[in-house]
Scaffold this motif. Structure first.
Motif, PDB file in Angstrom:
ATOM      1  N   SER A 203      25.645  71.182   2.608  1.00  0.00           N
ATOM      2  CA  SER A 203      25.356  72.286   3.533  1.00  0.00           C
ATOM      3  C   SER A 203      24.017  72.119   4.241  1.00  0.00           C
ATOM      4  N   MET A 204      23.110  71.305   3.670  1.00  0.00           N
ATOM      5  CA  MET A 204      21.802  71.091   4.286  1.00  0.00           C
ATOM      6  C   MET A 204      21.894  70.138   5.467  1.00  0.00           C
ATOM      7  N   TYR A 205      22.905  69.251   5.463  1.00  0.00           N
ATOM      8  CA  TYR A 205      23.002  68.213   6.490  1.00  0.00           C
ATOM      9  C   TYR A 205      24.207  68.390   7.413  1.00  0.00           C
ATOM     10  N   ASN A 206      25.225  69.149   6.953  1.00  0.00           N
ATOM     11  CA  ASN A 206      26.430  69.388   7.750  1.00  0.00           C
ATOM     12  C   ASN A 206      27.097  68.094   8.213  1.00  0.00           C
ATOM     13  N   SER A 207      26.901  67.047   7.436  1.00  0.00           N
ATOM     14  CA  SER A 207      27.527  65.761   7.732  1.00  0.00           C
ATOM     15  C   SER A 207      27.726  65.047   6.406  1.00  0.00           C
ATOM     16  N   PHE A 208      28.975  64.722   6.089  1.00  0.00           N
ATOM     17  CA  PHE A 208      29.250  64.060   4.823  1.00  0.00           C
ATOM     18  C   PHE A 208      28.549  62.702   4.749  1.00  0.00           C
ATOM     19  N   GLY A 209      28.578  61.958   5.868  1.00  0.00           N
ATOM     20  CA  GLY A 209      27.964  60.634   5.878  1.00  0.00           C
ATOM     21  C   GLY A 209      26.472  60.690   5.592  1.00  0.00           C
ATOM     22  N   GLU A 210      25.774  61.647   6.239  1.00  0.00           N
ATOM     23  CA  GLU A 210      24.326  61.740   6.024  1.00  0.00           C
ATOM     24  C   GLU A 210      24.011  62.254   4.626  1.00  0.00           C
ATOM     25  N   ALA A 211      24.772  63.227   4.146  1.00  0.00           N
ATOM     26  CA  ALA A 211      24.553  63.745   2.794  1.00  0.00           C
ATOM     27  C   ALA A 211      24.774  62.647   1.761  1.00  0.00           C
ATOM     28  N   LEU A 212      25.822  61.843   1.966  1.00  0.00           N
ATOM     29  CA  LEU A 212      26.099  60.731   1.043  1.00  0.00           C
ATOM     30  C   LEU A 212      24.977  59.707   1.070  1.00  0.00           C
ATOM     31  N   ARG A 213      24.484  59.372   2.274  1.00  0.00           N
ATOM     32  CA  ARG A 213      23.414  58.391   2.395  1.00  0.00           C
ATOM     33  C   ARG A 213      22.128  58.860   1.731  1.00  0.00           C
ATOM     34  N   GLN A 214      21.762  60.116   1.959  1.00  0.00           N
ATOM     35  CA  GLN A 214      20.540  60.653   1.348  1.00  0.00           C
ATOM     36  C   GLN A 214      20.682  60.719  -0.173  1.00  0.00           C
ATOM     37  N   ALA A 215      21.855  61.153  -0.634  1.00  0.00           N
ATOM     38  CA  ALA A 215      22.081  61.254  -2.079  1.00  0.00           C
ATOM     39  C   ALA A 215      22.050  59.873  -2.729  1.00  0.00           C
ATOM     40  N   ALA A 216      22.728  58.903  -2.107  1.00  0.00           N
ATOM     41  CA  ALA A 216      22.776  57.550  -2.671  1.00  0.00           C
ATOM     42  C   ALA A 216      21.393  56.913  -2.688  1.00  0.00           C
ATOM     43  N   PHE A 217      20.626  57.107  -1.613  1.00  0.00           N
ATOM     44  CA  PHE A 217      19.283  56.526  -1.542  1.00  0.00           C
ATOM     45  C   PHE A 217      18.408  57.086  -2.663  1.00  0.00           C
ATOM     46  N   GLN A 218      18.392  58.406  -2.824  1.00  0.00           N
ATOM     47  CA  GLN A 218      17.500  59.010  -3.820  1.00  0.00           C
ATOM     48  C   GLN A 218      17.962  58.731  -5.245  1.00  0.00           C
ATOM     49  N   VAL A 219      19.266  58.736  -5.478  1.00  0.00           N
ATOM     50  CA  VAL A 219      19.769  58.414  -6.814  1.00  0.00           C
ATOM     51  C   VAL A 219      19.431  56.968  -7.163  1.00  0.00           C
ATOM     52  N   GLY A 220      19.690  56.049  -6.207  1.00  0.00           N
ATOM     53  CA  GLY A 220      19.345  54.648  -6.438  1.00  0.00           C
ATOM     54  C   GLY A 220      17.860  54.453  -6.648  1.00  0.00           C
ATOM     55  N   SER A 221      17.056  55.178  -5.885  1.00  0.00           N
ATOM     56  CA  SER A 221      15.602  55.068  -5.994  1.00  0.00           C
ATOM     57  C   SER A 221      15.089  55.590  -7.330  1.00  0.00           C
ATOM     58  N   ILE A 222      15.628  56.708  -7.805  1.00  0.00           N
ATOM     59  CA  ILE A 222      15.124  57.328  -9.029  1.00  0.00           C
ATOM     60  C   ILE A 222      15.632  56.627 -10.282  1.00  0.00           C
ATOM     61  N   ILE A 223      16.941  56.317 -10.353  1.00  0.00           N
ATOM     62  CA  ILE A 223      17.466  55.715 -11.578  1.00  0.00           C
ATOM     63  C   ILE A 223      16.924  54.302 -11.771  1.00  0.00           C
ATOM     64  N   THR A 224      16.642  53.601 -10.676  1.00  0.00           N
ATOM     65  CA  THR A 224      16.048  52.263 -10.808  1.00  0.00           C
ATOM     66  C   THR A 224      14.533  52.333 -10.893  1.00  0.00           C
ATOM     67  N   THR A 225      13.995  53.545 -10.818  1.00  0.00           N
ATOM     68  CA  THR A 225      12.549  53.829 -10.869  1.00  0.00           C
ATOM     69  C   THR A 225      11.805  53.139  -9.727  1.00  0.00           C
ATOM     70  N   THR A 226      12.476  52.979  -8.575  1.00  0.00           N
ATOM     71  CA  THR A 226      11.800  52.378  -7.420  1.00  0.00           C
ATOM     72  C   THR A 226      10.830  53.366  -6.798  1.00  0.00           C
ATOM     73  N   GLY A 227      11.289  54.564  -6.510  1.00  0.00           N
ATOM     74  CA  GLY A 227      10.377  55.591  -6.020  1.00  0.00           C
ATOM     75  C   GLY A 227      10.273  55.712  -4.523  1.00  0.00           C
ATOM     76  N   PHE A 228      11.053  54.929  -3.754  1.00  0.00           N
ATOM     77  CA  PHE A 228      11.096  55.155  -2.314  1.00  0.00           C
ATOM     78  C   PHE A 228      11.757  56.504  -2.046  1.00  0.00           C
ATOM     79  N   SER A 229      11.505  57.060  -0.872  1.00  0.00           N
ATOM     80  CA  SER A 229      12.160  58.316  -0.508  1.00  0.00           C
ATOM     81  C   SER A 229      12.583  58.258   0.954  1.00  0.00           C
ATOM     82  N   SER A 230      13.753  58.813   1.232  1.00  0.00           N
ATOM     83  CA  SER A 230      14.255  58.883   2.604  1.00  0.00           C
ATOM     84  C   SER A 230      14.167  60.297   3.150  1.00  0.00           C
ATOM     85  N   CYS A 231      13.783  61.243   2.280  1.00  0.00           N
ATOM     86  CA  CYS A 231      13.641  62.640   2.692  1.00  0.00           C
ATOM     87  C   CYS A 231      12.796  63.344   1.626  1.00  0.00           C
TER      88      CYS A 231
END
Length: 480
Positions: free
Chosen positions: A290-318
């Protein structure tokens, strides 16, 4: 304690650091940063000089045991961090020595937590050094040393055990030196592969190098104030994929290279790692849609942050601190899970959590049926008592350090979420937390004593706790 061999190893590491400091010096030369170039050359000379002096110490015996392995590992990481902080102080980019040490330890431990409010005005040489420390620390400085030096005696595997992340270290081939070379070969190849994909996405070479260094080491230092928020969706997807790939146990890549596909696919840890990622991405995507109103963008933001946090990389896209509570809670849980053992990621490791879960199931079954023998297995192999014991001890030590650090930094008077996630972000080598240490904030708000606590947490988290704790035991330094 075999002091001579410990100092000799420290000498080798400082000489290697002196050589590696020439790379940011070259970056400074390319961009005409003459003062920064002089600082890097001076620091390289001092590091190499001290290292050479220590290298001349001749030990009576070149064989060392776990005590020497732990001590050498801890001291090497402390000394390379101290030496690596010198360019920050001498260039005036970070004049406070404690802040400079925090930044450098954060780099080498691939944490990515920063005290800098902005990075875009930093000299190119300093930006290169910040990100390059991630790549150096990702696989480990002593693993690199082992790949170069054939050390006497079979006990030098203790160095790899002391530095490599995870509950156990397996030799991929009979010789430890060959294992170290294979690990660095895979590491270098994946780094170059990511660099190629980033260049295809028209990212400038300098920025692509820094991104590859940070992703490979699962660090988190950015070169833009918004981290990866302003990059194209293609670049974000490339970084997401490679963050997740660097969180996989490197043993699996070795098995794939040896065409042992069935054994690689049989790894419960790797399968569990990808299942956790898929579930987390699915829930967060639905939660933030509901924050992005686009499945593609919501998926990309979610995947980026999940990948960043679980791998302990720490980059952020938002700014994920603005996400709904459920999503933030999932990210905090991922901080503790971490990546696979034998990867460049931090956290408690998926394998340890699997071992704990299997041990719990075994104990519950035994409680219900005392006469039934219910052995716990991992990848089809019986989990021995030693593996279970060391896993339990690690978790106990982890909890004690976490609780102690949490109370100590609370003296700064910040809110509970800030303190809790600051410790979680440093002890698990992640980088950003929430509230005052969120993805768009920094750790500069803490006082120097609190930063020293967090520096210890970063080192303890990267070295799997025990090597740092043994430094405080009198028996470690006693001669026998």
């Amino acid at each position: 304690m075999n002091y001579a061999i410990v100092f000799r190893l420290l000498g080798y590491v400082l000489m290697i650091e002196g050589a590696l400091l020439l790379l940011p010096a070259a970056a400074s030369l390319v961009y005409g940063e003459w003062m920064v170039l002089g600082v890097f050359l001076l620091t390289a000379a001092v590091s190499a000089g001290i290292g050479y002096a220590l290298h001349t110490i001749k030990p009576r015996s070149k064989v060392f045991y776990m005590r020497e392995g732990f001590a050498a590992t801890s001291l090497c990481w402390v000394f390379i961090s101290v030496m690596g902080a010198v360019p920050f102080v001498l260039t005036g980019c970070i004049p406070n020595p404690v802040d400079a040490l925090f930044e450098t330890v954060s780099g080498f431990t691939t944490t990515g937590a920063s005290i800098l409010p902005g990075v875009e005005d930093l000299p190119k040489g300093i930006l290169f050094w910040r990100s390059f420390t991630h790549w150096i620390g990702g696989m480990g400085v002593l693993v690199f040393l082992l790949s170069l030096l054939p050390l006497t005696g079979g006990s030098h595997v203790n160095l790899m055990k002391a530095e490599s992340p995870g509950p156990q270290v397996d030799k991929l081939v009979p010789k430890v030196q060959s294992t170290a070379k294979i690990l660095y070969g895979i590491y270098f190849a994946l780094t170059m592969l990511e660099l190629v994909f980033l260049l295809i996405g028209r990212m400038p070479l300098f920025e692509a190098l820094l991104t590859a260094f940070g992703t490979a080491g699962t660090g988190g230092f950015g070169f833009r104030n918004d981290s990866f928020g302003s990059f194209s969706p293609y670049i974000q997807w490339v970084v997401t994929i490679f963050m997740i790939l660097f969180g996989v146990n490197f043993n699996a890549y070795f098995l794939l290279l040896m065409r042992k596909f069935r054994r690689a696919a049989a790894s419960e840890e790797v399968r569990g790692y990808f299942v956790v990622i898929a579930v987390a991405v699915g829930i967060i995507t639905a939660n933030i849609y509901s924050m992005y109103n686009s499945f593609g963008e919501a998926l990309r933001q979610a995947a980026f942050q999940v990948g960043s946090i679980i791998t302990t990389t720490g980059f952020s896209s938002c700014d994920f601190d603005l996400w709904p509570t459920l999503s933030k809670e999932i990210l905090v849980m991922l901080m503790f899970i971490g990546a696979c053992a034998g990867s460049t990621g931090g956290g408690m490791k998926v394998s340890r959590l699997l071992i704990l879960a299997k041990t719990l199931a075994k104990e519950l079954k035994t409680a219900l049926h005392p006469q039934v023998v219910a052995p716990a297995r991992m990848d089809g192999k019986l989990l021995n008592h030693e593996t279970i014991r060391t896993t339990n001890v690690f978790v106990a030590a982890y909890i004690f350090i976490f609780a102690g650090s949490f109370f100590l930094i609370s003296l700064n008077g910040f809110d509970m979420v800030t303190n809790f996630t600051a410790v979680a972000a440093t002890l698990n080598n992640i980088g950003p937390g929430l509230v005052k240490v969120g993805p768009m904030q920094n750790f500069g708000c803490f006082a120097d004593p609190a930063k020293l606590v967090l520096i210890f947490d970063m080192l303890a988290g990267r070295l799997e706790i025990f090597p740092m704790l043994v430094l405080f035991m009198p028996d470690t330094w006693r001669k026998f």
